[in-house]
Design an enzyme around this catalytic site. Structure first.
Site, PDB file in Angstrom:
ATOM      1  N   ASN A 111       2.765 -27.538  -2.540  1.00 15.89           N
ATOM      2  CA  ASN A 111       3.868 -27.287  -3.471  1.00 15.89           C
ATOM      3  C   ASN A 111       4.753 -26.171  -2.922  1.00 15.89           C
ATOM      4  OD1 ASN A 111       5.333 -27.213  -5.997  1.00 15.89           O
ATOM      5  ND2 ASN A 111       4.182 -25.378  -6.535  1.00 15.89           N
ATOM      6  N   HIS A 113       7.301 -23.077  -4.089  1.00 16.74           N
ATOM      7  CA  HIS A 113       7.533 -22.256  -5.284  1.00 16.74           C
ATOM      8  C   HIS A 113       8.521 -21.141  -4.941  1.00 16.74           C
ATOM      9  CE1 HIS A 113       6.580 -20.497  -9.160  1.00 16.74           C
ATOM     10  NE2 HIS A 113       6.469 -19.322  -8.560  1.00 16.74           N
TER      11      HIS A 113
HETATM   12  C1  GAR Z   1      13.094 -25.295  -6.013  1.00 17.26           C
HETATM   13  O1  GAR Z   1      13.652 -24.019  -6.019  1.00 17.26           O
HETATM   14  C2  GAR Z   1      11.579 -25.212  -6.080  1.00 17.26           C
HETATM   15  O2  GAR Z   1      11.057 -24.122  -5.378  1.00 17.26           O
HETATM   16  C3  GAR Z   1      11.367 -25.050  -7.565  1.00 17.26           C
HETATM   17  O3  GAR Z   1      12.295 -25.923  -8.158  1.00 17.26           O
HETATM   18  C4  GAR Z   1      13.443 -26.037  -7.317  1.00 17.26           C
HETATM   19  C5  GAR Z   1      13.706 -27.500  -7.071  1.00 17.26           C
HETATM   20  O4  GAR Z   1      14.911 -27.691  -6.387  1.00 17.26           O
HETATM   21  N1  GAR Z   1      10.021 -25.356  -7.919  1.00 17.26           N
HETATM   22  C6  GAR Z   1       9.358 -24.739  -8.893  1.00 17.26           C
HETATM   23  O5  GAR Z   1       9.855 -23.888  -9.588  1.00 17.26           O
HETATM   24  C7  GAR Z   1       7.947 -25.227  -9.097  1.00 17.26           C
HETATM   25  N2  GAR Z   1       7.184 -24.254  -9.804  1.00 17.26           N
HETATM   26  P1  GAR Z   1      15.244 -29.099  -5.732  1.00 17.26           P
HETATM   27  O6  GAR Z   1      15.007 -30.163  -6.806  1.00 17.26           O
HETATM   28  O7  GAR Z   1      16.703 -28.995  -5.383  1.00 17.26           O
HETATM   29  O8  GAR Z   1      14.368 -29.300  -4.545  1.00 17.26           O
END
Ligand code: GAR
Length: 192
Positions: A111, A113
């Site tokens: 994952n 984060h």
């Molecule tokens: C990213 O910043 C990722 O790190 C975060 O959501 C965003 C998705 O962006 N993930 C989390 O917060 C998981 N806990 P994306 O859809 O443009 O890849």
């Protein structure tokens, strides 16, 4: 045991809930000549996820499941096994997977984060880092275990927090780093 041996490529599924910019960067990575991965499936819990467009653009199989109960998860597992998926990348996937799901892909789910874990698990990581006057934030790729954002860290990238950063400006700069960090993390994770 390392999943990567010789020149074989690993079939992976990317799980998304939203925009899918990390998915897009992983697709680009998968198309490089020496890439160790083939993105065979895109899975989402949200049929409105903007990132699902990449399935159409790149002709990748997509499936949406609600992930609301064990039965729904069992359907996902069935689909993944049917498609010979050996590794899962969560990329902005905002559902918590059950212990039993994780057991089915033990050590094979990672994952990304948006914080320097173990700091700021869960949501609103940018707000928390700014509020606490941290000098740095960043992003982390880690193995997924049954506790939220707690599995073994694969790699991290620091991002400096500027004086006038808002959660939005910080998120934007971290996201740029995420797009580089995730492919590097995959290479590392597959060779562990
Ligand atoms: C990213 O910043 C990722 O790190 C975060 O959501 C965003 C998705 O962006 N993930 C989390 O917060 C998981 N806990 P994306 O859809 O443009 O890849």
């Amino acid at each position: 045991m390392a999943l990567l041996t010789g020149s074989n490529r690993i079939n992976i599924a990317v799980f998304i809930s939203g925009t899918g910019s990390n998915l897009n960067s992983l697709i680009k990575f998968s198309k490089l000549k020496k890439s160790p991965i083939i993105i065979k499936m895109i899975i989402s819990n949200n049929y409105k996820a903007k990132g699902l467009q990449f399935a159409n653009i790149y002709k990748i199989k997509k499936k949406v499941f609600d992930f609301k109960n064990t039965l729904s998860e069992k359907k996902v597992i069935y689909e993944l096994k049917k498609n010979d998926i050996h590794f899962i990348c969560l990329a902005g996937f905002m559902k918590i997977l059950s212990r039993s799901f994780i057991k089915n892909f033990k050590g094979k789910i990672i994952n990304i984060h948006p914080s320097l874990l173990p700091k700021y698990k869960g949501l609103n990581t940018y707000e928390k880092a700014i509020k606490n006057k941290d000098k740095y934030s960043g992003c982390t790729v880690h193995f997924v275990n049954s506790k939220l954002d707690s599995g073994k860290i694969i790699n991290q990238k620091k991002v400096k927090i500027n004086k006038f950063d808002t959660p939005e400006t910080l998120a934007k700069r971290i996201l740029i780093q995420e797009h580089k960090l995730y492919p590097a993390a995959i290479i590392k994770a597959l060779s562990l």
